[in-house]
Design a protein around this motif. Sequence first.
Motif, PDB file in Angstrom:
ATOM      1  N   THR A  81       0.836  -1.201   0.000  1.00 29.87           N
ATOM      2  CA  THR A  81       0.000   0.000   0.000  1.00 29.87           C
ATOM      3  C   THR A  81       0.869   1.249   0.000  1.00 29.87           C
ATOM      4  OG1 THR A  81      -1.772  -1.146   1.160  1.00 29.87           O
ATOM      5  CG2 THR A  81      -1.792   1.256   1.274  1.00 29.87           C
ATOM      6  N   ILE A  82       1.892   1.254   0.832  1.00 31.14           N
ATOM      7  CA  ILE A  82       2.808   2.398   0.879  1.00 31.14           C
ATOM      8  C   ILE A  82       3.443   2.596  -0.486  1.00 31.14           C
ATOM      9  CG2 ILE A  82       4.991   3.230   1.852  1.00 31.14           C
ATOM     10  CD1 ILE A  82       4.128   1.852   4.498  1.00 31.14           C
ATOM     11  N   ARG A  83       3.909   1.525  -1.088  1.00 35.07           N
ATOM     12  CA  ARG A  83       4.542   1.592  -2.408  1.00 35.07           C
ATOM     13  C   ARG A  83       3.579   2.150  -3.449  1.00 35.07           C
ATOM     14  NH1 ARG A  83       3.844  -1.433  -6.669  1.00 35.07           N
ATOM     15  NH2 ARG A  83       5.426  -1.459  -8.291  1.00 35.07           N
ATOM     16  N   SER A  84       2.354   1.636  -3.487  1.00 34.68           N
ATOM     17  CA  SER A  84       1.416   2.066  -4.522  1.00 34.68           C
ATOM     18  C   SER A  84       1.016   3.527  -4.346  1.00 34.68           C
ATOM     19  CB  SER A  84       0.179   1.168  -4.554  1.00 34.68           C
ATOM     20  OG  SER A  84      -0.577   1.312  -3.381  1.00 34.68           O
ATOM     21  N   ARG A  85       0.845   3.980  -3.104  1.00 33.30           N
ATOM     22  CA  ARG A  85       0.489   5.387  -2.879  1.00 33.30           C
ATOM     23  C   ARG A  85       1.644   6.311  -3.265  1.00 33.30           C
ATOM     24  NH1 ARG A  85      -3.101   5.607   2.643  1.00 33.30           N
ATOM     25  NH2 ARG A  85      -4.757   4.235   1.880  1.00 33.30           N
ATOM     26  N   LEU A  86       2.856   5.947  -2.869  1.00 30.22           N
ATOM     27  CA  LEU A  86       4.012   6.773  -3.221  1.00 30.22           C
ATOM     28  C   LEU A  86       4.192   6.859  -4.727  1.00 30.22           C
ATOM     29  CD1 LEU A  86       6.649   5.756  -0.522  1.00 30.22           C
ATOM     30  CD2 LEU A  86       5.529   7.983  -0.783  1.00 30.22           C
ATOM     31  N   LEU A  87       4.037   5.725  -5.406  1.00 28.75           N
ATOM     32  CA  LEU A  87       4.214   5.734  -6.859  1.00 28.75           C
ATOM     33  C   LEU A  87       3.109   6.524  -7.554  1.00 28.75           C
ATOM     34  CD1 LEU A  87       5.556   2.139  -7.541  1.00 28.75           C
ATOM     35  CD2 LEU A  87       6.816   4.285  -7.412  1.00 28.75           C
ATOM     36  N   ALA A  88       1.890   6.480  -7.015  1.00 28.77           N
ATOM     37  CA  ALA A  88       0.793   7.266  -7.598  1.00 28.77           C
ATOM     38  C   ALA A  88       1.081   8.764  -7.469  1.00 28.77           C
ATOM     39  CB  ALA A  88      -0.527   6.919  -6.917  1.00 28.77           C
ATOM     40  N   ILE A  89       1.576   9.176  -6.303  1.00 26.86           N
ATOM     41  CA  ILE A  89       1.907  10.587  -6.089  1.00 26.86           C
ATOM     42  C   ILE A  89       3.087  10.985  -6.970  1.00 26.86           C
ATOM     43  CG2 ILE A  89       2.644  12.307  -4.389  1.00 26.86           C
ATOM     44  CD1 ILE A  89      -0.218  11.256  -4.021  1.00 26.86           C
ATOM     45  N   ARG A  90       4.063  10.094  -7.045  1.00 23.44           N
ATOM     46  CA  ARG A  90       5.241  10.395  -7.866  1.00 23.44           C
ATOM     47  C   ARG A  90       4.861  10.552  -9.336  1.00 23.44           C
ATOM     48  NH1 ARG A  90      11.066   7.332  -8.035  1.00 23.44           N
ATOM     49  NH2 ARG A  90      11.840   8.496  -9.812  1.00 23.44           N
ATOM     50  N   ARG A  91       3.992   9.657  -9.855  1.00 27.61           N
ATOM     51  CA  ARG A  91       3.557   9.770 -11.253  1.00 27.61           C
ATOM     52  C   ARG A  91       2.841  11.102 -11.500  1.00 27.61           C
ATOM     53  NH1 ARG A  91       1.247   4.531 -10.592  1.00 27.61           N
ATOM     54  NH2 ARG A  91       2.919   3.043 -10.845  1.00 27.61           N
ATOM     55  N   PHE A  92       2.017  11.504 -10.523  1.00 25.71           N
ATOM     56  CA  PHE A  92       1.325  12.781 -10.665  1.00 25.71           C
ATOM     57  C   PHE A  92       2.338  13.923 -10.774  1.00 25.71           C
ATOM     58  CE2 PHE A  92      -0.050  16.681  -8.560  1.00 25.71           C
ATOM     59  CZ  PHE A  92      -1.059  17.071  -9.420  1.00 25.71           C
ATOM     60  N   PHE A  93       3.308  13.963  -9.868  1.00 25.82           N
ATOM     61  CA  PHE A  93       4.266  15.068  -9.893  1.00 25.82           C
ATOM     62  C   PHE A  93       5.179  14.988 -11.117  1.00 25.82           C
ATOM     63  CE2 PHE A  93       3.018  15.898  -5.502  1.00 25.82           C
ATOM     64  CZ  PHE A  93       2.884  17.278  -5.571  1.00 25.82           C
ATOM     65  N   GLU A  94       5.453  13.818 -11.637  1.00 27.25           N
ATOM     66  CA  GLU A  94       6.224  13.714 -12.879  1.00 27.25           C
ATOM     67  C   GLU A  94       5.420  14.323 -14.031  1.00 27.25           C
ATOM     68  OE1 GLU A  94       7.041   9.520 -12.922  1.00 27.25           O
ATOM     69  OE2 GLU A  94       8.936   9.767 -11.840  1.00 27.25           O
ATOM     70  N   TRP A  95       4.114  14.050 -14.037  1.00 25.33           N
ATOM     71  CA  TRP A  95       3.239  14.662 -15.045  1.00 25.33           C
ATOM     72  C   TRP A  95       3.200  16.176 -14.838  1.00 25.33           C
ATOM     73  CZ3 TRP A  95      -1.285  17.386 -14.045  1.00 25.33           C
ATOM     74  CH2 TRP A  95      -2.032  17.743 -15.168  1.00 25.33           C
ATOM     75  N   TYR A  96       3.071  16.588 -13.591  1.00 30.74           N
ATOM     76  CA  TYR A  96       2.984  18.016 -13.258  1.00 30.74           C
ATOM     77  C   TYR A  96       4.250  18.760 -13.681  1.00 30.74           C
ATOM     78  CZ  TYR A  96       2.040  22.180 -10.388  1.00 30.74           C
ATOM     79  OH  TYR A  96       1.820  23.457  -9.943  1.00 30.74           O
ATOM     80  N   LEU A  97       5.410  18.124 -13.568  1.00 26.86           N
ATOM     81  CA  LEU A  97       6.669  18.754 -13.996  1.00 26.86           C
ATOM     82  C   LEU A  97       6.622  19.169 -15.460  1.00 26.86           C
ATOM     83  CD1 LEU A  97       9.494  16.642 -12.324  1.00 26.86           C
ATOM     84  CD2 LEU A  97       8.998  19.065 -11.967  1.00 26.86           C
ATOM     85  N   GLU A  98       5.917  18.390 -16.273  1.00 23.06           N
ATOM     86  CA  GLU A  98       5.816  18.698 -17.700  1.00 23.06           C
ATOM     87  C   GLU A  98       4.830  19.826 -17.977  1.00 23.06           C
ATOM     88  OE1 GLU A  98       4.767  15.084 -19.677  1.00 23.06           O
ATOM     89  OE2 GLU A  98       6.454  13.983 -18.827  1.00 23.06           O
ATOM     90  N   HIS A  99       3.986  20.153 -16.998  1.00 16.71           N
ATOM     91  CA  HIS A  99       2.926  21.137 -17.220  1.00 16.71           C
ATOM     92  C   HIS A  99       2.972  22.278 -16.194  1.00 16.71           C
ATOM     93  CE1 HIS A  99       1.567  17.295 -18.886  1.00 16.71           C
ATOM     94  NE2 HIS A  99       1.081  18.040 -19.842  1.00 16.71           N
TER      95      HIS A  99
END
Length: 147
Positions: A81-99
């Motif tokens: 659960t910790i892994r999946s939540r961290l990766l979900a947040i990380r993917r969001f911020f990686e997307w956000y970096l592009e925008h």
Amino acid sequence: MLHQFDASNERLKHRYFTVLRQARGYSEKTIDRAASALLDFEHSTVFAPFSSYGSEQAVAYKESLRTGKGRSGGKPLSAATIRSRLLAIRRFFEWYLEHLPRGVKIRADEVEFLSPSREELNLAKTSVRPKVIPTLEQCRQIGRAHV
């Protein structure tokens, strides 16, 4: 308890979920999990704007996940659960970096702080469910039933 949601965060999340749904073809269940993780992250930052993201927020969020309790009986969150939540947040911020909007500066290396530890990754990969293997007698019964 009433929270003061940040309007810019809500617009960003709406746009991100539209990208996940329409461009990447993610299921509603996957998008709901990402939304839950983002809301959890916002709770940990007291609904600070995403544009103010920094590594200290990531470290605090990771610590809150490690010490937090799950919904099922108040047990600590599993490594998966910790892994999946961290990766979900990380993917969001990686997307956000592009925008990023003009004037907002988030460093890419600060997003890496949202990575789970190696120990959490290893624990998340191990199966905790016992494997059910039929007994010899059960195999014989199946064999007799099909003869």
